[in-house]
Design an enzyme around this catalytic site. Sequence first.
Site, PDB file in Angstrom:
ATOM      1  N   TYR A  98       0.857  -1.188   0.000  1.00 53.66           N
ATOM      2  CA  TYR A  98       0.000   0.000   0.000  1.00 53.66           C
ATOM      3  C   TYR A  98       0.890   1.234   0.000  1.00 53.66           C
ATOM      4  CZ  TYR A  98      -3.165   3.616   1.733  1.00 53.66           C
ATOM      5  OH  TYR A  98      -3.875   4.774   1.888  1.00 53.66           O
ATOM      6  N   HIS A  99       0.571   2.210  -0.836  1.00 53.96           N
ATOM      7  CA  HIS A  99       1.397   3.409  -1.006  1.00 53.96           C
ATOM      8  C   HIS A  99       0.875   4.539  -0.130  1.00 53.96           C
ATOM      9  CE1 HIS A  99       3.930   6.395  -2.832  1.00 53.96           C
ATOM     10  NE2 HIS A  99       4.310   5.596  -3.810  1.00 53.96           N
ATOM     11  N   GLY A 100       1.679   4.976   0.847  1.00 58.72           N
ATOM     12  CA  GLY A 100       1.315   6.122   1.669  1.00 58.72           C
ATOM     13  C   GLY A 100       1.545   7.426   0.922  1.00 58.72           C
ATOM     14  N   SER A 165       4.075  -0.929  -5.994  1.00 61.91           N
ATOM     15  CA  SER A 165       2.814  -0.443  -5.437  1.00 61.91           C
ATOM     16  C   SER A 165       1.849  -0.200  -6.588  1.00 61.91           C
ATOM     17  CB  SER A 165       3.015   0.850  -4.645  1.00 61.91           C
ATOM     18  OG  SER A 165       1.760   1.383  -4.252  1.00 61.91           O
ATOM     19  N   GLU A 171      -2.570   6.643  -5.667  1.00 59.05           N
ATOM     20  CA  GLU A 171      -2.907   6.239  -4.307  1.00 59.05           C
ATOM     21  C   GLU A 171      -2.217   7.130  -3.284  1.00 59.05           C
ATOM     22  OE1 GLU A 171      -3.807   1.940  -2.982  1.00 59.05           O
ATOM     23  OE2 GLU A 171      -1.660   2.227  -2.605  1.00 59.05           O
TER      24      GLU A 171
END
Length: 337
Positions: A98-100, A165, A171
């Site tokens: 998951y890409h912050g 990602s 995202e």
Amino acid sequence: MEYVDTEYSLWLTWFLTPVIVTFLLPAVIIILIYISSIIFHLYRLYRLRVVAGVQSDWRHAARLAVCALWDAHGWLWHGYEIRGLENIPDGPFLVIYYHGALPIDMYYFIARMLLFKRRHIHTVADRILFKIPGWKALLEGLCVIPGTVQTCASVLKAGNPLAISPGGVYEAQFGDHHYRLNWKSRVGFAKVALEAKVPIVPMFTQNVREAFRTVGWLRNVWLRVYAAIRVPLAPVYGGFPVKLVTHLGPAIPYDPEATPDQLQKKVAQAIEDLIEEHQRIPGSIFLALAERIQERPKQKKSSNTKQLSNGKCQNGDVRTKQNGVTDSSQSDKAKVS
């Protein structure tokens, strides 16, 4: 003489200082990136001495120095941890994460894997990063590539682990503290795994959206700009010293019978399971800060609570349209994510 309201000036300074600091702290990450780039340039300039005195490969010596810098920052500022290392398989594998708002968890993950496990994780990044002055040498030295399906598969076939990602910049810019995946119809990473015949390790970092966030105001403007020119312009704020824990789920083995769509949904579900198990939703900066002192297990939701899978199935079942703007994914033949 001009009258100056001292009390008002002090109040204004007191009020604005936290706001200014939250927008300046992300600059620390930029500074660390440039320091890392300088380290690579210095090692390249003095590569003869490095080869003779430290390492047989000056690039590897530079990577170790850079990784030591980032691992120290992650340990001091975020108390960074990795849990689930037993799920890392031998040989090549594909990490899907998951890409912050900023992928600092991937920086820390790469650093710790190289320093303590002697596994160098190659990564895929947006082409725009290679155009930033001073970054190209660093990215090439750390084996960061603007991946296509073919190049990513070749990296894995050569025996190297790779991280992707699928949500990418979209995202990062338009995700929020509800931690819904924004993969759209991207299945390039699944094609890579199937072509290279490697397992996939799902990855999620707890509180990554509490460390850095993108501003919520003018969201529609940033979305339209990104859709038009593919440049991420939504401002990032934060840099809060929250607890960061990277969770690695069980590896998803290679299945020759699986289609890219089936594999994409399977991986998306695995990451959502990690989010559901470890992340408090909606995320809280205050509680994430408190976890630096004492971790509080996430409270289980009642079975009657209705769950939204992957933000209205944004992993590919439904293509979302926000205020008349659709984020069209690029061809999987050209790009992985």
